[in-house]
Design a protein around this motif. Sequence first.
Motif, short mmCIF file in Angstrom:
data_model
loop_
_atom_site.label_atom_id
_atom_site.label_comp_id
_atom_site.label_asym_id
_atom_site.label_seq_id
_atom_site.Cartn_x
_atom_site.Cartn_y
_atom_site.Cartn_z
N TYR A 189 0.99 -0.97 -0.11
CA TYR A 189 -0.05 -0.19 0.03
C TYR A 189 0.76 1.29 0.01
O TYR A 189 1.73 1.41 0.83
CB TYR A 189 -1.03 0.21 1.29
CG TYR A 189 -2.02 -0.97 1.05
CD1 TYR A 189 -3.24 -0.46 0.74
CD2 TYR A 189 -1.79 -2.26 1.40
CE1 TYR A 189 -4.25 -1.52 0.42
CE2 TYR A 189 -2.79 -3.15 1.26
CZ TYR A 189 -4.07 -2.79 0.88
OH TYR A 189 -5.15 -3.92 0.75
N ARG A 190 0.50 2.19 -0.86
CA ARG A 190 1.25 3.47 -1.07
C ARG A 190 0.36 4.46 -0.45
O ARG A 190 -0.59 4.56 -0.88
CB ARG A 190 1.39 3.70 -2.64
CG ARG A 190 2.24 2.69 -3.46
CD ARG A 190 2.19 2.80 -4.92
NE ARG A 190 0.81 2.44 -5.19
CZ ARG A 190 0.48 2.36 -6.46
NH1 ARG A 190 1.22 2.72 -7.36
NH2 ARG A 190 -0.83 2.34 -6.57
N ARG A 191 0.99 5.00 0.68
CA ARG A 191 0.20 6.03 1.23
C ARG A 191 -0.26 7.10 0.59
O ARG A 191 -1.59 7.80 0.94
CB ARG A 191 1.25 6.81 2.39
CG ARG A 191 1.82 5.94 3.45
CD ARG A 191 2.55 6.64 4.41
NE ARG A 191 3.13 5.56 5.63
CZ ARG A 191 2.41 5.37 6.77
NH1 ARG A 191 1.03 5.98 6.74
NH2 ARG A 191 2.88 4.55 7.56
N ASP A 192 0.12 7.65 -0.41
CA ASP A 192 -0.45 8.66 -1.07
C ASP A 192 -1.29 8.30 -2.49
O ASP A 192 -2.04 9.13 -2.83
CB ASP A 192 0.62 9.57 -1.78
CG ASP A 192 1.51 8.59 -2.96
OD1 ASP A 192 1.58 7.36 -2.61
OD2 ASP A 192 2.06 9.21 -3.99
N ARG A 193 -1.49 6.87 -2.69
CA ARG A 193 -2.49 6.54 -3.52
C ARG A 193 -3.41 5.41 -3.10
O ARG A 193 -4.67 5.25 -3.56
CB ARG A 193 -1.59 5.98 -4.74
CG ARG A 193 -0.58 7.06 -5.29
CD ARG A 193 -0.17 6.69 -6.74
NE ARG A 193 -1.31 6.57 -7.73
CZ ARG A 193 -1.40 5.95 -8.91
NH1 ARG A 193 -0.17 5.25 -9.02
NH2 ARG A 193 -2.35 5.85 -9.41
N ASP A 194 -2.99 4.66 -2.30
CA ASP A 194 -3.86 3.14 -2.04
C ASP A 194 -4.66 3.39 -0.81
O ASP A 194 -4.18 4.25 0.03
CB ASP A 194 -2.86 2.11 -2.24
CG ASP A 194 -2.32 1.90 -3.41
OD1 ASP A 194 -2.78 1.94 -4.55
OD2 ASP A 194 -0.93 1.69 -3.30
#
Length: 174
Positions: free
Chosen positions: A139-144
Amino acid sequence: MSKYSDDQPIIKGADVIYRPAGNAGEYAPLATNPWKGCGHECLYCYVPNATKIDRGLFNEGAIFRGQSYIDRLKNDLKRHAHLSGTANEQIFITFSSDPYHLGDLAPTRQVIEMLQGGGLAVCTLSKGGSRALPFLDLYRRDRDAYAATLTSLDDDFSRKWERKAALPDRKSVV
């Protein structure tokens, strides 16, 4: 009503990626369903009725749609990237199951990696609790987005209504 506008590109010819209709559109502008069935045995679950799957069969567990799903997803990702120029929308995994169900979770990682590789942001909603922990690195903090479904703080209530889901204090993974 969806918070996403209707003027976004529609994936014409898509097979396993679709735009959710109605209230489901509030989760993400796109969705995909890699599994049939679930296994959490939630008494209130609408999916067996909506998909016309016998509730007993649905409750036996999640069944991955297999290599044909993966092949169809690859094709849809190519279509989406071509139509939108850059595939930057968020996609919800899955309305018909739980990405962190009680079965084999290897396909969950594969699907997330494919969607992200196709430029999409992923969104999941789970009752699986700690089963999601090995996937948090994806999980990418800025997208997901990862979210847990919490219907009650009472363990007895949860055991009755969400028979095989993680108990309330185990649904938070961070």
